[in-house]
Design a protein around this motif. Structure first.
Motif, mmCIF file in Angstrom:
data_model
loop_
_atom_site.group_PDB
_atom_site.id
_atom_site.type_symbol
_atom_site.label_atom_id
_atom_site.label_comp_id
_atom_site.label_asym_id
_atom_site.label_seq_id
_atom_site.Cartn_x
_atom_site.Cartn_y
_atom_site.Cartn_z
ATOM 1 N N GLN A 22 18.092 49.794 -5.784
ATOM 2 C CA GLN A 22 17.711 49.715 -4.385
ATOM 3 C C GLN A 22 16.894 48.436 -4.204
ATOM 4 O O GLN A 22 15.786 48.323 -4.755
ATOM 5 C CB GLN A 22 16.878 50.922 -3.962
ATOM 6 C CG GLN A 22 17.681 52.221 -3.911
ATOM 7 C CD GLN A 22 16.797 53.406 -3.576
ATOM 8 O OE1 GLN A 22 16.356 54.118 -4.468
ATOM 9 N NE2 GLN A 22 16.514 53.596 -2.293
ATOM 10 N N THR A 23 17.430 47.484 -3.473
ATOM 11 C CA THR A 23 16.777 46.196 -3.292
ATOM 12 C C THR A 23 16.426 46.020 -1.827
ATOM 13 O O THR A 23 17.303 46.037 -0.961
ATOM 14 C CB THR A 23 17.714 45.057 -3.733
ATOM 15 O OG1 THR A 23 18.134 45.297 -5.070
ATOM 16 C CG2 THR A 23 16.991 43.720 -3.658
ATOM 17 N N GLY A 24 15.122 45.914 -1.548
ATOM 18 C CA GLY A 24 14.649 45.713 -0.189
ATOM 19 C C GLY A 24 13.642 44.587 -0.134
ATOM 20 O O GLY A 24 13.385 43.880 -1.124
ATOM 21 N N ALA A 25 13.040 44.456 1.033
ATOM 22 C CA ALA A 25 12.067 43.375 1.207
ATOM 23 C C ALA A 25 10.827 43.597 0.360
ATOM 24 O O ALA A 25 10.224 42.640 -0.145
ATOM 25 C CB ALA A 25 11.698 43.262 2.688
ATOM 26 N N ASP A 26 10.418 44.829 0.200
ATOM 27 C CA ASP A 26 9.160 45.103 -0.493
ATOM 28 C C ASP A 26 9.330 45.911 -1.776
ATOM 29 O O ASP A 26 8.322 46.242 -2.421
ATOM 30 C CB ASP A 26 8.213 45.867 0.450
ATOM 31 C CG ASP A 26 7.912 45.080 1.716
ATOM 32 O OD1 ASP A 26 7.775 43.848 1.609
ATOM 33 O OD2 ASP A 26 7.832 45.717 2.784
ATOM 34 N N SER A 27 10.526 46.274 -2.145
ATOM 35 C CA SER A 27 10.660 47.151 -3.311
ATOM 36 C C SER A 27 11.984 46.901 -4.015
ATOM 37 O O SER A 27 12.972 46.508 -3.392
ATOM 38 C CB SER A 27 10.574 48.617 -2.884
ATOM 39 O OG SER A 27 11.658 48.944 -2.045
ATOM 40 N N ASP A 28 11.942 47.096 -5.315
ATOM 41 C CA ASP A 28 13.134 47.080 -6.168
ATOM 42 C C ASP A 28 13.058 48.307 -7.066
ATOM 43 O O ASP A 28 12.084 48.464 -7.807
ATOM 44 C CB ASP A 28 13.194 45.808 -7.029
ATOM 45 C CG ASP A 28 13.386 44.566 -6.182
ATOM 46 O OD1 ASP A 28 14.306 44.561 -5.361
ATOM 47 O OD2 ASP A 28 12.583 43.618 -6.360
ATOM 48 N N ARG A 29 14.050 49.147 -6.997
ATOM 49 C CA ARG A 29 14.041 50.370 -7.809
ATOM 50 C C ARG A 29 15.370 50.517 -8.526
ATOM 51 O O ARG A 29 16.412 50.081 -8.026
ATOM 52 C CB ARG A 29 13.794 51.595 -6.922
ATOM 53 C CG ARG A 29 12.424 51.590 -6.260
ATOM 54 C CD ARG A 29 12.308 52.742 -5.294
ATOM 55 N NE ARG A 29 10.996 52.762 -4.661
ATOM 56 C CZ ARG A 29 10.674 53.549 -3.627
ATOM 57 N NH1 ARG A 29 11.598 54.356 -3.119
ATOM 58 N NH2 ARG A 29 9.468 53.511 -3.107
ATOM 59 N N ARG A 30 15.299 51.173 -9.671
ATOM 60 C CA ARG A 30 16.505 51.371 -10.473
ATOM 61 C C ARG A 30 16.530 52.802 -11.009
ATOM 62 O O ARG A 30 15.487 53.346 -11.387
ATOM 63 C CB ARG A 30 16.545 50.383 -11.643
ATOM 64 C CG ARG A 30 17.831 50.488 -12.464
ATOM 65 C CD ARG A 30 17.839 49.527 -13.629
ATOM 66 N NE ARG A 30 16.852 49.906 -14.634
ATOM 67 C CZ ARG A 30 16.766 49.370 -15.848
ATOM 68 N NH1 ARG A 30 17.598 48.408 -16.198
ATOM 69 N NH2 ARG A 30 15.838 49.763 -16.695
ATOM 70 N N LEU A 31 17.697 53.373 -11.045
ATOM 71 C CA LEU A 31 17.904 54.709 -11.623
ATOM 72 C C LEU A 31 19.117 54.651 -12.543
ATOM 73 O O LEU A 31 20.206 54.281 -12.114
ATOM 74 C CB LEU A 31 18.146 55.757 -10.527
ATOM 75 C CG LEU A 31 18.543 57.150 -11.024
ATOM 76 C CD1 LEU A 31 17.389 57.798 -11.775
ATOM 77 C CD2 LEU A 31 18.983 58.039 -9.872
ATOM 78 N N VAL A 32 18.917 54.981 -13.811
ATOM 79 C CA VAL A 32 19.992 54.978 -14.811
ATOM 80 C C VAL A 32 20.316 56.418 -15.155
ATOM 81 O O VAL A 32 19.446 57.164 -15.625
ATOM 82 C CB VAL A 32 19.575 54.202 -16.080
ATOM 83 C CG1 VAL A 32 20.733 54.195 -17.085
ATOM 84 C CG2 VAL A 32 19.170 52.781 -15.723
ATOM 85 N N THR A 33 21.565 56.832 -14.947
ATOM 86 C CA THR A 33 21.958 58.224 -15.208
ATOM 87 C C THR A 33 23.427 58.260 -15.608
ATOM 88 O O THR A 33 24.008 57.250 -15.992
ATOM 89 C CB THR A 33 21.681 59.094 -13.962
ATOM 90 O OG1 THR A 33 21.995 60.449 -14.268
ATOM 91 C CG2 THR A 33 22.507 58.635 -12.771
ATOM 92 N N GLY A 34 24.043 59.423 -15.541
ATOM 93 C CA GLY A 34 25.435 59.613 -15.967
ATOM 94 C C GLY A 34 25.539 60.819 -16.878
ATOM 95 O O GLY A 34 24.541 61.322 -17.402
ATOM 96 N N ASP A 35 26.772 61.301 -17.085
ATOM 97 C CA ASP A 35 26.911 62.513 -17.896
ATOM 98 C C ASP A 35 26.875 62.238 -19.397
ATOM 99 O O ASP A 35 27.053 63.152 -20.196
ATOM 100 C CB ASP A 35 28.182 63.286 -17.516
ATOM 101 C CG ASP A 35 29.455 62.594 -17.949
ATOM 102 O OD1 ASP A 35 29.392 61.442 -18.393
ATOM 103 O OD2 ASP A 35 30.530 63.223 -17.830
#
Length: 613
Positions: A122-135
């Motif tokens: 998730q890339t925005g003006a004030d934040s960068d977030r990452r989620l790593v998942t999968g089965d």
């Protein structure tokens, strides 16, 4: 679904923070207004994707910031992203904006649980977030405790975010995306919970019911049907992501292996059920085909534990469809031979063949809208289960009609012979007396073995019971049954089976030495011993000697091999105040226990229950 609601609220801001910097924003992909319901319904018109084959720099990129700036992104143009088996990495980009004045929460849902590696940025003006998942990862790696992949998207008023997905899987790729409000997520989750609950609940009830029928009747078809429904339920449970969520959330390899394993078990149970239900005659082409299929299923079961998932899921799917098609053709052949229950069996497998083929095409990426195909598969399985159970009912009805027909024919034939004999005996008194003597002998003796028959047993047992009660002397009844006698008739013919019955009768006669002891043949392969003046221990010694001698005696079969047979026996001694019906019932129950505990053994009857006021 209260737990889902709580998690939607608690985990919406709990994604793992990453170090990614803003990635490229693909040209040609418009920005989605998150507050526009119509736009959310047309989400795929706002999605762009890129296929990175092995060797492509984007294949090894670890985030949007590492992607080349000159990537040729493709616009989804409203189509679902569905790809067959591939080694490529797929990048998906979506830009979302909140045009309102207040903060809002939405969920980006990826409605396909069988993806090995899924990473969200998730890339925005004030934040960068990452989620790593999968089965391929523990279930706890997901943002929300849900069988599908849910990404919370929180947008302040006027804020925009670019959501980038990196998807890679060893099987087919289905990437059905939706953007929903919390209320929409919960509503759909409740609807699916009700649907899945009804489906799996009904499947479980039918499986348990068939298992209970097997336990009560000993009919193998009920067991194989229960085995099939349990295997199919586990396969659908694993394919739907429920097994990963509830059974093995911390063991990704087991969760993945459960799918091909349950699939090959479905194929094996289908084969065993079909062989028993269709009553396929031995040494026929159909019997050989079914036997080969059963052994192939066992072989595939072993291969599933050794080969990788991407190979086994393909092989086992082809095996399952081949088994369904083969059983369908065999059922058609049996129906043409006049076996009426095969008609319902054909309908059941026709429904399953169509549903399974569509579901397989969707699972392997050849058809879009996996959720609809999953629902269609559940409908197909439900219809098949109903039809198979109805087919079992029809089979039972047909067998009952045949039994009644045989009984009626035998009664009619007997009555005809009696009238014919009576007319002949009216000629002279001498012929009448001679015929009466012959009839008395025939009515009390079994023609094949020379032993007394059931009629003699019915006449003498009440007298022996009354005498035992009057004198206080013991009376023991032994019921003896030949084990697997049907297999002897099926393998070598009824003529050789009669030879075995004569051998058993000869051994019974040799061991029943006392003048008042009586050996009786009261059924096809069923015998009885009436032992007045003999207690349970003495009867046990006699029967043990009989069982040992019969089991140790071999006859030369028509094909030249040595054939043997064993006996099972149940003993009951007359209790004070007990009538002959109770005595016979206890002996029969002891015989049944000897049969169910492995055969070739003797069991004593349980004591008569004491009635307490």
């Amino acid at each position: 679904m209260s737990s889902v609601l709580r998690l939607l609220t608690i985990l919406s801001l709990s994604l793992v923070s990453g170090l990614a910097s803003p990635g490229p924003n693909p040209s040609g992909c418009p920005t989605l207004s998150a507050t526009d319901h119509q736009a959310r319904q047309s989400l795929m018109h706002y999605v762009c994707f890129y296929r990175a084959a092995p060797g492509d720099p984007a294949h090894q990129a670890d985030g949007p910031q590492a992607l080349p700036t000159d990537l040729q992104w493709r616009h989804a143009a409203g189509h679902d992203l569905v790809f067959s088996h591939t080694k490529s990495v797929y990048w998906i980009s979506l830009t979302v904006q909140n045009p309102g004045k207040h903060q809002g929460l939405w969920y980006l849902k990826l409605n396909y649980p069988l993806l090995d590696d899924v990473t969200f940025w998730q890339t925005g003006a004030d934040s960068d977030r990452r989620l790593v998942t999968g089965d391929q990862r523990p279930f706890a790696s997901r943002a929300i405790d849900y069988r599908y992949f849910l990404l919370p998207v929180t947008l302040d008023g006027g804020e925009s975010q670019t959501i980038t997905l990196r998807v890679q899987s060893s099987g087919a790729l289905n990437i059905p995306l939706t953007l929903e409000t919390p209320d929409e997520v919960i509503a759909q989750s409740n609807h699916l919970s009700l649907t899945h609950g009804l489906f799996y609940g009904a499947l479980l009830v039918f499986a348990i019911f068939n298992l209970l029928l097997f336990i009560s009747s000993g009919t193998a078809s009920y067991f194989f049907n229960a085995f099939y429904m349990a295997s199919m339920g586990m396969f659908m449970f694993a394919m739907g992501g429920f097994a990963n969520q509830y059974f093995w959330p911390d063991n990704a390899p087991v969760a993945n292996a459960a799918i091909p394993l349950s699939l090959v078990l479905c194929a094996l149970s289908m084969t065993l059920f079909g062989r028993d239900f269709l009553e396929i005659e031995r040494r026929t082409t159909s019997a050989r085909v079914v036997q080969v299929m059963a052994w192939v299923c066992v072989g595939f079961l072993a291969l599933t534990l050794a080969l990788p998932y991407s190979t086994t899921i393909l092989l086992n799917t082809v095996l399952g469809l081949a088994v369904i098609a083969s059983l369908f053709m065999i059922a058609v052949a049996r129906w043409r031979q006049g076996y009426q229950p095969a008609m319902w069996y054909i309908l059941a497998w026709l429904v399953m063949l169509v549903g399974g083929l569509i579901y397989a095409l969707a699972a392997f990426g050849y058809l879009a809208d996996f959720l609809v195909r999953e629902a269609l598969m559940q409908i197909a399985v439900g219809g098949q289960v109903v039809l198979l159970n109805y087919a079992l009912v029809q089979r039972w009805r047909l067998l009952n009609e045949k039994l009644l027909s045989v009984e009626h024919s035998a009664r009619t034939e007997l009555e005809f012979k009696v009238h014919e004999r009576t007319a002949q005996l009216r000629n002279t008194m001498r012929e009448l007396e001679k015929a009466n003597r012959q009839l008395a002998a025939l009515s009390l003796n079994d023609a094949l073995t020379g032993l007394y028959n059931r009629r003699h047993m019915d006449n003498i047992l009440p007298e022996l019971c009354a005498e035992a009660r009057r004198t206080g002397q013991p009376l023991t009844l032994a019921l003896i049954d030949a084990d697997h006698f049907k297999a002897v008739n099926d393998t070598w013919g009824h003529g050789f089976g009669d030879t075995f019955l004569q051998l058993i009768a000869e051994i019974l006669t040799r061991h029943v030495k006392r003048p008042r002891d009586v050996a009786i043949r009261f059924g096809g392969e069923e015998f009885a011993l009436l032992l007045p003046g003999t207690d349970a221990e003495g009867a046990r010694q006699v029967c043990t000697a009989i069982l040992e001698e019969v089991g140790g005696t071999a006859l030369t079969s028509p094909d030249g091999t040595a054939a043997r047979i064993t006996l099972s026996a149940g003993l009951a001694s007359l209790a004070p105040g007990e009538d002959r019906a109770s005595l016979f019932e206890r002996a029969d129950e002891a015989l049944y226990r000897a049969k169910t505990e492995g055969r070739n053994r003797l069991r004593l009857a349980r004591p008569v229950p004491v009635n307490t006021p």
